[in-house]
Design a protein around this motif. Structure first.
Motif, mmCIF file in Angstrom:
data_model
loop_
_atom_site.group_PDB
_atom_site.id
_atom_site.type_symbol
_atom_site.label_atom_id
_atom_site.label_comp_id
_atom_site.label_asym_id
_atom_site.label_seq_id
_atom_site.Cartn_x
_atom_site.Cartn_y
_atom_site.Cartn_z
ATOM 1 N N GLN A 108 0.828 -1.203 0.000
ATOM 2 C CA GLN A 108 0.000 0.000 0.000
ATOM 3 C C GLN A 108 0.864 1.255 0.000
ATOM 4 O O GLN A 108 0.563 2.207 -0.711
ATOM 5 C CB GLN A 108 -0.927 0.021 1.211
ATOM 6 C CG GLN A 108 -2.148 -0.819 1.010
ATOM 7 C CD GLN A 108 -3.168 -0.630 2.100
ATOM 8 O OE1 GLN A 108 -2.842 -0.680 3.278
ATOM 9 N NE2 GLN A 108 -4.403 -0.423 1.710
ATOM 10 N N PHE A 158 -1.850 -1.339 -5.044
ATOM 11 C CA PHE A 158 -3.083 -1.663 -4.332
ATOM 12 C C PHE A 158 -3.677 -3.007 -4.747
ATOM 13 O O PHE A 158 -4.278 -3.687 -3.915
ATOM 14 C CB PHE A 158 -4.102 -0.539 -4.505
ATOM 15 C CG PHE A 158 -3.625 0.763 -3.921
ATOM 16 C CD1 PHE A 158 -3.499 0.912 -2.556
ATOM 17 C CD2 PHE A 158 -3.275 1.815 -4.745
ATOM 18 C CE1 PHE A 158 -3.046 2.098 -2.011
ATOM 19 C CE2 PHE A 158 -2.823 3.009 -4.206
ATOM 20 C CZ PHE A 158 -2.705 3.154 -2.837
ATOM 21 N N GLU A 159 -3.540 -3.400 -6.004
ATOM 22 C CA GLU A 159 -4.085 -4.701 -6.422
ATOM 23 C C GLU A 159 -3.385 -5.849 -5.697
ATOM 24 O O GLU A 159 -4.035 -6.763 -5.205
ATOM 25 C CB GLU A 159 -3.967 -4.870 -7.931
ATOM 26 C CG GLU A 159 -4.931 -4.003 -8.700
ATOM 27 C CD GLU A 159 -4.827 -4.191 -10.193
ATOM 28 O OE1 GLU A 159 -4.188 -5.161 -10.651
ATOM 29 O OE2 GLU A 159 -5.402 -3.358 -10.911
ATOM 30 N N GLU A 173 -4.309 -5.811 -2.036
ATOM 31 C CA GLU A 173 -5.630 -6.411 -1.828
ATOM 32 C C GLU A 173 -5.516 -7.930 -1.732
ATOM 33 O O GLU A 173 -6.094 -8.555 -0.848
ATOM 34 C CB GLU A 173 -6.554 -6.018 -2.977
ATOM 35 C CG GLU A 173 -7.937 -6.620 -2.895
ATOM 36 C CD GLU A 173 -8.781 -6.325 -4.108
ATOM 37 O OE1 GLU A 173 -10.011 -6.309 -3.964
ATOM 38 O OE2 GLU A 173 -8.220 -6.132 -5.217
ATOM 39 N N SER A 174 -4.738 -8.522 -2.609
ATOM 40 C CA SER A 174 -4.554 -9.979 -2.611
ATOM 41 C C SER A 174 -3.872 -10.457 -1.328
ATOM 42 O O SER A 174 -4.315 -11.423 -0.689
ATOM 43 C CB SER A 174 -3.738 -10.386 -3.835
ATOM 44 O OG SER A 174 -3.380 -11.734 -3.775
ATOM 45 N N THR A 211 -6.156 -9.948 1.740
ATOM 46 C CA THR A 211 -7.241 -10.927 1.718
ATOM 47 C C THR A 211 -6.742 -12.281 2.200
ATOM 48 O O THR A 211 -7.419 -12.968 2.975
ATOM 49 C CB THR A 211 -7.846 -11.036 0.301
ATOM 50 O OG1 THR A 211 -8.368 -9.752 -0.073
ATOM 51 C CG2 THR A 211 -8.946 -12.074 0.244
ATOM 52 N N LEU A 250 -7.461 -3.356 4.076
ATOM 53 C CA LEU A 250 -8.150 -3.887 2.902
ATOM 54 C C LEU A 250 -9.228 -2.914 2.427
ATOM 55 O O LEU A 250 -9.384 -2.701 1.226
ATOM 56 C CB LEU A 250 -8.748 -5.259 3.208
ATOM 57 C CG LEU A 250 -9.481 -5.948 2.056
ATOM 58 C CD1 LEU A 250 -8.533 -6.189 0.875
ATOM 59 C CD2 LEU A 250 -10.082 -7.262 2.529
ATOM 60 N N ALA A 261 -7.504 -0.226 0.543
ATOM 61 C CA ALA A 261 -7.057 -0.697 -0.775
ATOM 62 C C ALA A 261 -8.231 -0.776 -1.742
ATOM 63 O O ALA A 261 -8.122 -0.362 -2.905
ATOM 64 C CB ALA A 261 -6.379 -2.058 -0.650
ATOM 65 N N LYS A 262 -9.350 -1.287 -1.280
ATOM 66 C CA LYS A 262 -10.530 -1.401 -2.144
ATOM 67 C C LYS A 262 -11.025 -0.022 -2.569
ATOM 68 O O LYS A 262 -11.444 0.166 -3.708
ATOM 69 C CB LYS A 262 -11.624 -2.198 -1.451
ATOM 70 C CG LYS A 262 -11.259 -3.673 -1.358
ATOM 71 C CD LYS A 262 -12.435 -4.526 -1.082
ATOM 72 C CE LYS A 262 -12.056 -5.975 -0.978
ATOM 73 N NZ LYS A 262 -11.944 -6.624 -2.273
#
Length: 152
Positions: A60, A65-66, A69-70, A73, A92, A95-96
């Protein structure tokens, strides 16, 4: 004299290794390393959960960010009772939001607020009042986007 050459070679190798860890392949290596054997033992699980949390925070901070996110998660899914669970959930949501998945971010913030996580479950989280303000701001942005998209 020979010893000083070895130190410089050692420092160069360390710098190259650290540089590689900042690349996409290095990040993926670390991600996979922290995913290995999540239930092996509690000490290893805590180490892996902390590693995923740090990796997600680093991603971040470097605007990836993608991948963040992974990673986050995975941390949340594998370690629902982990020491960083609520903080990872908050990260999260952030990030979303950055990935234009505002409704998912709002849903996560609602969950954090409902559990009162900002009120004592994790001192790193903002208070529920601040979380509610953030949720409301995102919700307003969603409504403005929906309203703007429906007008001719």
């Amino acid at each position: 004299m020979r010893f000083s050459r070895l130190i410089w070679i050692f420092i160069a190798v360390i710098l190259v290794a650290l540089g590689w860890l900042l690349t996409d392949s290095g990040i993926e290596f670390m991600h996979q390393k922290f995913l290995a054997n999540p239930a092996a033992d509690s000490a290893r699980g805590g180490f892996n959960e902390a590693g995923l949390s740090r990796l997600g925070g680093f991603l971040q901070a470097t605007f990836r960010f993608e991948k963040a996110e992974s990673v986050l998660t995975d941390a949340i899914t594998l370690y629902p009772d982990g020491a960083n669970y609520w903080f990872n959930l908050y990260r999260l949501a952030k990030a979303k939001e950055k990935l234009d998945k505002e409704q998912e971010a709002v849903n996560i913030l609602d969950r954090i607020i409902k559990e009162n996580a900002g009120g004592g479950l994790d001192e790193r989280l903002p208070s529920n009042n601040i979380l509610e303000l953030r949720r409301n701001k995102i919700t307003e942005a969603i409504e403005q986007t929906d309203t703007g998209a429906s007008e001719p």
